[in-house]
Every structure is written in structure tokens, then in C-alpha cells.
Write a protein that holds these residues in place. Structure first.
Motif, PDB file in Angstrom:
ATOM      1  N   SER A 122      29.031  37.030  49.794  1.00 36.19           N
ATOM      2  CA  SER A 122      30.063  38.013  49.472  1.00 36.19           C
ATOM      3  C   SER A 122      30.668  37.681  48.119  1.00 36.19           C
ATOM      4  CB  SER A 122      31.162  38.019  50.549  1.00 36.19           C
ATOM      5  OG  SER A 122      31.794  36.755  50.612  1.00 36.19           O
ATOM      6  N   GLY A 123      31.364  38.660  47.540  1.00 34.65           N
ATOM      7  CA  GLY A 123      31.994  38.465  46.235  1.00 34.65           C
ATOM      8  C   GLY A 123      31.169  39.059  45.105  1.00 34.65           C
ATOM      9  N   GLN A 124      31.682  38.930  43.895  1.00 34.31           N
ATOM     10  CA  GLN A 124      31.076  39.568  42.725  1.00 34.31           C
ATOM     11  C   GLN A 124      30.990  38.584  41.567  1.00 34.31           C
ATOM     12  OE1 GLN A 124      33.220  42.395  39.880  1.00 34.31           O
ATOM     13  NE2 GLN A 124      32.252  43.863  41.276  1.00 34.31           N
ATOM     14  N   ILE A 125      29.873  38.631  40.833  1.00 35.94           N
ATOM     15  CA  ILE A 125      29.695  37.801  39.644  1.00 35.94           C
ATOM     16  C   ILE A 125      29.403  38.700  38.459  1.00 35.94           C
ATOM     17  CG2 ILE A 125      28.307  35.996  38.544  1.00 35.94           C
ATOM     18  CD1 ILE A 125      27.714  34.970  41.408  1.00 35.94           C
ATOM     19  N   GLN A 126      30.176  38.548  37.408  1.00 33.46           N
ATOM     20  CA  GLN A 126      30.005  39.359  36.203  1.00 33.46           C
ATOM     21  C   GLN A 126      29.681  38.436  35.038  1.00 33.46           C
ATOM     22  OE1 GLN A 126      32.805  42.596  35.573  1.00 33.46           O
ATOM     23  NE2 GLN A 126      32.942  42.071  33.417  1.00 33.46           N
ATOM     24  N   VAL A 127      28.614  38.747  34.323  1.00 29.53           N
ATOM     25  CA  VAL A 127      28.183  37.967  33.166  1.00 29.53           C
ATOM     26  C   VAL A 127      28.069  38.889  31.961  1.00 29.53           C
ATOM     27  CG1 VAL A 127      26.358  36.507  32.186  1.00 29.53           C
ATOM     28  CG2 VAL A 127      26.929  36.309  34.607  1.00 29.53           C
ATOM     29  N   ASN A 128      28.868  38.620  30.946  1.00 28.79           N
ATOM     30  CA  ASN A 128      28.786  39.390  29.701  1.00 28.79           C
ATOM     31  C   ASN A 128      28.905  40.899  29.946  1.00 28.79           C
ATOM     32  OD1 ASN A 128      28.507  39.501  26.873  1.00 28.79           O
ATOM     33  ND2 ASN A 128      26.307  39.919  27.031  1.00 28.79           N
ATOM     34  N   GLY A 129      29.808  41.271  30.857  1.00 30.76           N
ATOM     35  CA  GLY A 129      30.058  42.683  31.131  1.00 30.76           C
ATOM     36  C   GLY A 129      29.171  43.307  32.183  1.00 30.76           C
ATOM     37  N   THR A 130      28.178  42.556  32.678  1.00 25.99           N
ATOM     38  CA  THR A 130      27.261  43.087  33.697  1.00 25.99           C
ATOM     39  C   THR A 130      27.549  42.438  35.045  1.00 25.99           C
ATOM     40  OG1 THR A 130      25.498  43.442  32.075  1.00 25.99           O
ATOM     41  CG2 THR A 130      24.836  43.315  34.380  1.00 25.99           C
ATOM     42  N   VAL A 131      27.737  43.249  36.070  1.00 25.34           N
ATOM     43  CA  VAL A 131      27.919  42.727  37.428  1.00 25.34           C
ATOM     44  C   VAL A 131      26.540  42.402  37.985  1.00 25.34           C
ATOM     45  CG1 VAL A 131      28.814  43.168  39.747  1.00 25.34           C
ATOM     46  CG2 VAL A 131      30.025  44.076  37.747  1.00 25.34           C
ATOM     47  N   ILE A 132      26.160  41.125  37.926  1.00 23.14           N
ATOM     48  CA  ILE A 132      24.781  40.760  38.279  1.00 23.14           C
ATOM     49  C   ILE A 132      24.535  40.834  39.777  1.00 23.14           C
ATOM     50  CG2 ILE A 132      24.564  39.319  36.217  1.00 23.14           C
ATOM     51  CD1 ILE A 132      24.702  36.856  38.085  1.00 23.14           C
ATOM     52  N   THR A 133      25.586  40.792  40.576  1.00 23.27           N
ATOM     53  CA  THR A 133      25.409  40.884  42.027  1.00 23.27           C
ATOM     54  C   THR A 133      24.991  42.282  42.473  1.00 23.27           C
ATOM     55  OG1 THR A 133      27.846  40.885  41.971  1.00 23.27           O
ATOM     56  CG2 THR A 133      26.780  38.963  42.893  1.00 23.27           C
ATOM     57  N   ASP A 134      25.054  43.274  41.572  1.00 28.18           N
ATOM     58  CA  ASP A 134      24.650  44.642  41.901  1.00 28.18           C
ATOM     59  C   ASP A 134      23.221  44.966  41.461  1.00 28.18           C
ATOM     60  OD1 ASP A 134      27.168  45.062  42.898  1.00 28.18           O
ATOM     61  OD2 ASP A 134      27.913  46.169  41.155  1.00 28.18           O
ATOM     62  N   LEU A 135      22.553  44.009  40.819  1.00 31.40           N
ATOM     63  CA  LEU A 135      21.257  44.299  40.201  1.00 31.40           C
ATOM     64  C   LEU A 135      20.092  44.115  41.168  1.00 31.40           C
ATOM     65  CD1 LEU A 135      21.727  42.490  36.738  1.00 31.40           C
ATOM     66  CD2 LEU A 135      22.179  44.890  37.308  1.00 31.40           C
ATOM     67  N   LEU A 162      17.675  41.694  37.483  1.00 31.09           N
ATOM     68  CA  LEU A 162      18.259  40.367  37.419  1.00 31.09           C
ATOM     69  C   LEU A 162      17.365  39.405  36.632  1.00 31.09           C
ATOM     70  CD1 LEU A 162      20.667  38.709  38.335  1.00 31.09           C
ATOM     71  CD2 LEU A 162      19.479  38.247  40.489  1.00 31.09           C
ATOM     72  N   ALA A 163      16.067  39.524  36.834  1.00 27.33           N
ATOM     73  CA  ALA A 163      15.129  38.681  36.084  1.00 27.33           C
ATOM     74  C   ALA A 163      15.260  38.937  34.583  1.00 27.33           C
ATOM     75  CB  ALA A 163      13.698  38.945  36.549  1.00 27.33           C
ATOM     76  N   ARG A 164      15.449  40.184  34.201  1.00 28.44           N
ATOM     77  CA  ARG A 164      15.602  40.547  32.790  1.00 28.44           C
ATOM     78  C   ARG A 164      16.901  39.968  32.211  1.00 28.44           C
ATOM     79  NH1 ARG A 164      12.511  41.378  28.732  1.00 28.44           N
ATOM     80  NH2 ARG A 164      11.097  42.073  30.374  1.00 28.44           N
ATOM     81  N   VAL A 165      17.989  40.033  32.985  1.00 26.44           N
ATOM     82  CA  VAL A 165      19.270  39.470  32.534  1.00 26.44           C
ATOM     83  C   VAL A 165      19.159  37.958  32.382  1.00 26.44           C
ATOM     84  CG1 VAL A 165      21.674  39.045  33.203  1.00 26.44           C
ATOM     85  CG2 VAL A 165      20.698  41.330  33.419  1.00 26.44           C
ATOM     86  N   ARG A 166      18.513  37.307  33.352  1.00 25.35           N
ATOM     87  CA  ARG A 166      18.338  35.843  33.262  1.00 25.35           C
ATOM     88  C   ARG A 166      17.561  35.470  32.015  1.00 25.35           C
ATOM     89  NH1 ARG A 166      17.153  35.730  39.046  1.00 25.35           N
ATOM     90  NH2 ARG A 166      14.955  35.699  38.479  1.00 25.35           N
ATOM     91  N   LEU A 167      16.552  36.245  31.709  1.00 25.03           N
ATOM     92  CA  LEU A 167      15.690  35.937  30.563  1.00 25.03           C
ATOM     93  C   LEU A 167      16.415  36.155  29.240  1.00 25.03           C
ATOM     94  CD1 LEU A 167      12.813  35.183  29.626  1.00 25.03           C
ATOM     95  CD2 LEU A 167      12.244  37.610  29.717  1.00 25.03           C
ATOM     96  N   GLN A 168      17.214  37.201  29.161  1.00 21.83           N
ATOM     97  CA  GLN A 168      17.808  37.594  27.886  1.00 21.83           C
ATOM     98  C   GLN A 168      19.234  37.093  27.669  1.00 21.83           C
ATOM     99  OE1 GLN A 168      17.280  41.874  27.951  1.00 21.83           O
ATOM    100  NE2 GLN A 168      15.268  41.725  26.988  1.00 21.83           N
TER     101      GLN A 168
END
Length: 216
Positions: A55-68, A73-79
Motif C-alpha cells: 500500500s502507499g504511493q511512490i513518486q519519482v521525478n514527478g511520476t507516480v511509479i506505483t501506478d505504472l 516501470l522498466a523504462r523509468v528504471r532505465l532512464q
């Protein structure tokens, strides 16, 4: 924001991270410490999208990665993220240069551009004489510098390091600490480090203590 992670169900369920909230700014170095089994690595893995929170939410650089989706998510991790692990996790059959170049090619750079960028990074980390060496021919400190170069190749906003000095001697550990410090302060990247190493406090802007899955 209010992130929890539970493993198992029913009577055997274990809560590894329990309703944790905090934020980290650009150019900031945050060190997360705590006893073994306190939830440090689980928390870092969720921040990096390697584990999904219960549960909960994680946001990285303006993107909520828990919704991906997994693909997104693989693309965000890479870039947008760079990972540095205690065990280095570099490919033993590839040279120093090839290990770093590979990440650029995966993100869509041409082989020539990826190779040039990898070469520049490795030279910046004083590995110009080791570009074509296999990891087995390199010291632990040199292998960790390859891992740092790989983490930086795609110019991520966030660098996550899990016990980055854990397998290094004192001299190499200090070098890696200073590299992580310079990455944050000179390049304006966010650096989050999980470690037992008390020396890392010297470069951290903030230390978060986690115990029984909770930040105190």
C-alpha cells in the motif's frame, strides 16, 4: 507516501515496511540506517521500482511509479534511476567498457554514442587504463566504480545505492563515498544510500533511522 510492504498472508504475514513517508530533494544525499532486518533494503527496492508496495504511493521525478505497468516501470528504471549494489552486479564476461556501454544501448543510444559516453565516464572515474579489462582482473574498488559509471550513464535524476561500500576495503570505500558525494553535489542528482557503514554519515545531508519497518 504512507508506504507499506507485507510479505506472506494471514498468521505468517511479516510487515517489512510499515507506513513510511518522507521526501528527498534534488542534490540531496540521504542515508538510511538501521539494524539487520529493519526494512532498509525493502524500502530502497520499492523506491527503485524493484518491489511493489502493498500500500502507499511512490513518486519519482514527478511520476507516480506505483501506478505504472511493468513495461512502463522498466523504462523509468532505465532512464530516471541508477542503481549501485554491494555485490557490484556487473557482467563477468564483459569488459569494463562493455558493462557500461550496454546500459546506453538498452536505452536507445547508438553503439557509438553509448561507447563514447561510457568511455568518458570511466575515464572520469580514473579507469582509463582498465577499459578493456574483465571484472576478474580488477579490484573491488575498481569494479564498484564500473557499477557507478553504469548507474550514471543515462544521466538519472535518482541514484540508489545498497551497501555500496560493504565489500570494499577502507581506502576503496572512502573513494566510493566521495564519488557518491560528488555525484549529488556537482551533478545535482538525488542520492539515497542504505548502509551500515557509519563513515557515510560524513557525506550525508540527512540520516533516516529505520527499525521494525518504521522511520524514527
Amino acid at each position: 507516501k504512507d508506504v507499506s510492504k507485507q510479505f506472506g498472508t494471514g498468521d505468517t504475514a511479516v510487515t517489512a515496511v510499515d507506513h513510511v513517508s518522507f521526501s528527498v530533494g534534488t542534490g540531496e544525499i540521504v542515508l538510511i540506517m538501521g539494524p539487520s532486518g529493519s526494512g532498509k533494503t525493502t524500502l530502497l527496492s520499492m523506491m527503485g521500482g524493484l518491489l511493489t508496495p502493498t500500500s502507499g504511493q511512490i513518486q519519482v521525478n514527478g511520476t507516480v511509479i506505483t501506478d505504472l505497468s511493468h513495461r512502463q516501470l522498466a523504462r523509468v528504471r532505465l532512464q530516471a534511476m541508477g542503481f549501485v549494489f554491494q555485490s557490484f552486479n556487473i557482467l563477468q564476461n564483459l569488459t569494463a567498457l562493455e558493462n557500461v556501454q550496454l546500459v546506453g544501448e538498452l536505452s536507445g543510444l547508438s553503439p557509438t554514442t553509448a561507447r563514447e559516453r561510457a568511455s568518458q565516464l570511466l575515464k572520469k572515474l580514473h579507469l582509463e587504463k582498465r577499459l578493456h579489462y574483465l571484472p576478474a582482473k580488477l579490484s573491488g574498488g575498481q569494479q564498484q566504480r564500473i557499477a557507478i559509471a553504469r548507474a550514471l550513464l543515462n544521466e538519472p535524476k535518482l541514484v540508489l545505492a545498497d551497501e555500496p561500500t560493504g565489500n570494499l576495503d577502507s581506502k576503496s570505500g572512502h573513494e566510493v563515498m566521495m564519488l557518491l558525494h560528488n555525484i549529488a553535489k556537482e551533478d545535482g542528482r538525488t542520492v539515497v544510500i542504505v548502509s551500515h557503514d557509519e563513515r557515510i554519515k560524513d557525506i550525508a545531508d540527512r540520516v533516516l533511522w529505520i527499525e521494525d519497518g518504521q522511520i524514527s
